[in-house]
Design an enzyme around this catalytic site. Structure first.
Site, PDB file in Angstrom:
ATOM      1  CD  GLU A   1     -10.320   5.977   3.417  1.00 46.51           C
ATOM      2  OE1 GLU A   1      -9.329   6.397   4.027  1.00 46.51           O
ATOM      3  OE2 GLU A   1     -10.249   5.058   2.578  1.00 46.51           O
TER       4      GLU A   1
ATOM      5  CE1 TYR B   1      -3.653  11.736  17.418  1.00 53.84           C
ATOM      6  CE2 TYR B   1      -3.492   9.909  15.892  1.00 53.84           C
ATOM      7  CZ  TYR B   1      -2.899  10.940  16.595  1.00 53.84           C
ATOM      8  OH  TYR B   1      -1.567  11.166  16.450  1.00 53.84           O
TER       9      TYR B   1
ATOM     10  CE1 TYR C   1      -5.657   8.633   2.025  1.00 52.60           C
ATOM     11  CE2 TYR C   1      -7.151   8.791   3.901  1.00 52.60           C
ATOM     12  CZ  TYR C   1      -6.585   8.058   2.883  1.00 52.60           C
ATOM     13  OH  TYR C   1      -6.955   6.776   2.689  1.00 52.60           O
TER      14      TYR C   1
ATOM     15  CG  ASP D   1      -1.360   6.846   2.502  1.00 47.86           C
ATOM     16  OD1 ASP D   1      -0.682   6.809   1.454  1.00 47.86           O
ATOM     17  OD2 ASP D   1      -1.720   5.828   3.107  1.00 47.86           O
TER      18      ASP D   1
ATOM     19  CB  CYS E   1       6.303  -0.360  -1.274  1.00 48.86           C
ATOM     20  SG  CYS E   1       7.622   0.840  -1.602  1.00 48.86           S
TER      21      CYS E   1
ATOM     22  CB  CYS F   1      12.084  -5.201  -4.245  1.00 47.76           C
ATOM     23  SG  CYS F   1      12.301  -3.708  -3.259  1.00 47.76           S
TER      24      CYS F   1
ATOM     25  CB  CYS G   1       7.462  -4.675  -6.038  1.00 42.10           C
ATOM     26  SG  CYS G   1       6.794  -3.053  -6.475  1.00 42.10           S
TER      27      CYS G   1
END
Length: 349
Positions: free
Chosen positions: A47, A92, A128, A146, A201, A208, A211
């Site tokens: 994560e 980061y 999150y 998210d 998506c 689609c 989906c």
DNA sequence: AAGGCGGGGCT
DNA sequence: AGCCCAGCCTT
């Protein structure tokens, strides 16, 4: 006042939505390393790495990380420099420092956090990540939001309002997203939402046809899934930063960013040219690199210079270091500079 | 509530 | 050439 009409039956059949989603996930989920013999540690590490970083980018880092820092205790006891070194190129970098801090807190924590609030008190863990860890690793019934979830949710209800920032979108969508959560399998439901967003998506060219929940989707019914969500555009800023490449007696001159720097603290880069006061405008750069960072586009011409061209007084600066070429791999370079240095050394020496 | 923080994948 | 990515922290 007319009730806003949503797609056929999302709000009337949330259980049906959740079932269709989880069935799809059970059949089509990707084979990802943190899903094999999952542990709390693997969930936490994945994560952290996945914050603002795509799965495909994380994969090699995750595998290396688990081999070197197999558990909280190892990570807690590892030198910070070694930890940041393993993060090199992922970006980061406060994530790496915070992950080590979290491990140091965690090994002295009894019992471990069991709620999102408890997790969020730890360094580097926001709303999150707290929801992700507690739902995936501990079965806590908390929905994650998210970028994927924002996209799916706005499409499900064809929500076309302009969201200034992600916080705004999250506030608005949170009730709906939480109400859709499959409380029997919250971790799998959350991962299924993100998996759907990543593989079906998608922002552009959503599939689609494949989906599992298109029947619940208002944007699909309208035929305009790509028009959701509507997010504020960011302005791109262009900058130019000249740098030098100077090799002398088997060592390359590098500049270390200060420990107090907000970005790239303690990391090495090719030295900025400007403080040396060289007249480089008419020189030909040995290399011109372009890179995009967040909302910036930075063009960085790199000039090859001889040591004799650099004044002795400037070379005494404490942030300048002659790093032997054989030891360049040992230091931590900021992102693209790792590749640039390698390319320069191959090209010139 | 903004702005800073990396780097790369994808269209 | 832009947009976005399993966001968080500081101001």
């Amino acid at each position: 006042m007319m009730q806003r009409s949503y797609a056929l039956n999302l709000l009337d059949d949330k259980v049906g939505f959740g079932r269709a989603l989880i069935n799809w996930y059970d059949e089509y989920q990707r084979d990802l390393p943190w899903r094999q013999a999952p542990t709390l540690y693997k969930t936490v590490v994945s994560e952290f790495m996945l914050q603002q970083t795509q799965v495909v980018t994380v994969l090699p880092y995750f595998e290396r990380w688990l081999a070197i820092f197999p558990d909280f205790k190892t990570l807690a006891e590892a030198p910070e420099a070694a930890v940041v070194k393993q993060w090199e190129g992922l970006g980061y970098y406060t994530r790496a420092r915070n992950l080590k801090k979290l491990a140091m807190v965690f090994v002295n924590l009894e019992p471990p956090p069991k709620t999102p609030e408890g997790w969020q008190a730890l360094p580097g863990v926001g709303p999150y990540t707290a929801a992700a860890i507690s739902s995936i690793a501990q079965g806590y019934p908390q929905a994650v939001i998210d970028g994927n979830v924002v996209r799916i949710a706005t499409r499900l209800i064809a929500e076309g309002r302009l969201f200034g920032g992600s916080a705004e979108a999250h506030r608005f969508l949170s009730p709906l997203v939480q109400s859709l959560l499959n409380v029997e399998r919250p971790g799998d439901h959350n991962q299924a939402m993100m998996e759907l967003g990543a593989t079906v998506c998608t922002k552009a060219n959503p599939l689609c046809v494949k989906c599992p929940v298109s029947a619940f989707c208002e944007a699909f019914r309208l035929g305009t899934p790509e028009s959701f969500p509507v997010l504020l555009k960011k302005v791109l800023v262009r900058r130019q930063v000249a740098r030098i490449c100077c090799v002398h007696e088997g060592a390359i001159l590098l500049e270390r960013r200060p420990s107090t720097a907000r970005r790239l603290a303690d990391m090495y880069e090719l030295p900025h040219a400007e403080p040396f006061g060289l007249l480089l405008e008419k020189e030909i750069p040995v290399l011109i690199k372009k890179r995009g960072i967040a909302q910036e586009i930075i063009e960085e011409p790199i000039y090859q210079v001889m040591k004799e061209a650099l004044s002795d007084t400037t070379l005494t600066r404490a942030d300048l270091h002659w790093v032997p070429i054989s030891e360049v791999d040992q230091v931590t370079l900021s992102g693209p500079h790792r590749r640039w240095v390698k390319a320069l050394l191959e090209k010139l020496y």
